[in-house]
Enzyme design. Sequence first.
Site, PDB file in Angstrom:
ATOM      1  N   LYS A 103       0.851  -1.194   0.000  1.00 44.41           N
ATOM      2  CA  LYS A 103       0.000   0.000   0.000  1.00 44.41           C
ATOM      3  C   LYS A 103       0.888   1.246   0.000  1.00 44.41           C
ATOM      4  O   LYS A 103       1.969   1.233   0.602  1.00 44.41           O
ATOM      5  CB  LYS A 103      -0.913  -0.042   1.232  1.00 44.41           C
ATOM      6  CG  LYS A 103      -1.995   1.021   1.261  1.00 44.41           C
ATOM      7  CD  LYS A 103      -2.900   0.825   2.480  1.00 44.41           C
ATOM      8  CE  LYS A 103      -3.971   1.891   2.603  1.00 44.41           C
ATOM      9  NZ  LYS A 103      -4.847   1.656   3.774  1.00 44.41           N
ATOM     10  N   SER A 227      -9.899   1.591   2.793  1.00 40.15           N
ATOM     11  CA  SER A 227      -8.969   2.345   1.979  1.00 40.15           C
ATOM     12  C   SER A 227      -7.879   1.490   1.329  1.00 40.15           C
ATOM     13  O   SER A 227      -7.220   1.974   0.416  1.00 40.15           O
ATOM     14  CB  SER A 227      -8.297   3.434   2.826  1.00 40.15           C
ATOM     15  OG  SER A 227      -7.400   2.870   3.785  1.00 40.15           O
ATOM     16  N   SER A 251     -10.330  -0.949   6.870  1.00 37.36           N
ATOM     17  CA  SER A 251      -9.631  -0.704   5.596  1.00 37.36           C
ATOM     18  C   SER A 251      -8.950  -1.924   4.995  1.00 37.36           C
ATOM     19  O   SER A 251      -8.509  -1.871   3.846  1.00 37.36           O
ATOM     20  CB  SER A 251      -8.601   0.410   5.765  1.00 37.36           C
ATOM     21  OG  SER A 251      -9.231   1.660   5.780  1.00 37.36           O
TER      22      SER A 251
END
Length: 287
Positions: A103, A227, A251
């Site tokens: 990420k 996210s 997330s």
Amino acid sequence: MPPSLRFLLLLLVAGSGGATAAAFELEEATIDSIHRAFAAGELTSRGLVELYLRRIASLNPALHAVIELDPDGALAAADRADAAARSSSSALPPLHGIPVLLKDNIAAAGPLNATVGSLAMVGSRPAGDAGVVERLRSAGAVLLGTASLSEWCNFRGPGIPAGWSPRGGQGKVRPLPCLISWFPGSSNSKLVSCSPWNQMLQCNAMAIDFGLPMQNPYVPSATPCSSSSGSAIAAATNMAAVTIGTETDGSIMCPSSFNSVVGIKPTVGLTSRAGVIIISPRMDTVG
Ligand SMILES: *[C@@H]1O[C@H](CO)[C@@H](O)[C@H](O)[C@H]1NC(C)=O
């Protein structure tokens, strides 16, 4: 599985090896199936990196799951893994030669920027590896690039256009009445008493507030949730064998479930947050 691997977001199920790298079945390949193909001489780590790079090049323009790639660094690391496999008679590390996407809020020394999707962070080349990246590298992983996300992990502020991360791209969002049930007891639960139409409009506004990004790879009109959306989309569409995300509150779990992949949210504190741009030290975890 050793504890050091428990933070891996995704271990895909089932897979089979082909006769050459070109024939290797990338879809749903697991770490085990990849290692079997390495051991059988059907695949090298370099060949695998090349397969993933080709797949990302073909799918990412539509799905926006990847922000940056480091092809040179990944191929060099893959060559080192292949050389180690040829010269070593002892057991190889658990992620030997396995390509991983991080990420975009996780630091890795080298050319990859860690920007949390934000233009304000462009050029932010980390001085060193995050704790989890050190562990990944020592477990033999090959860093392929960074996965997209909701800008600042949904924490930039309210009113951000749905799916908008300036670096990851703009995606689509669908009406999300189900969001109501995610926040029972919160100020948003008043939406339950609204008319369905009103409710849908407000839920869209909530989806926008929460910065839901990009498209769901299975249902392109649907949300991938966020996210760690890029990490889940990339895992679902076989852009890397393993992807890493982070979670404050949903997330990892939400994008994993919306993209039909297995996400592991480790207990807070079990995985290092050093070198990770987080929201809350009391809540965030890398997985
Ligand atoms: C990191 O950001 C710099 C500055 O924008 C850029 O030149 C470089 O290509 C980026 N790195 C990667 C791997 O994309």
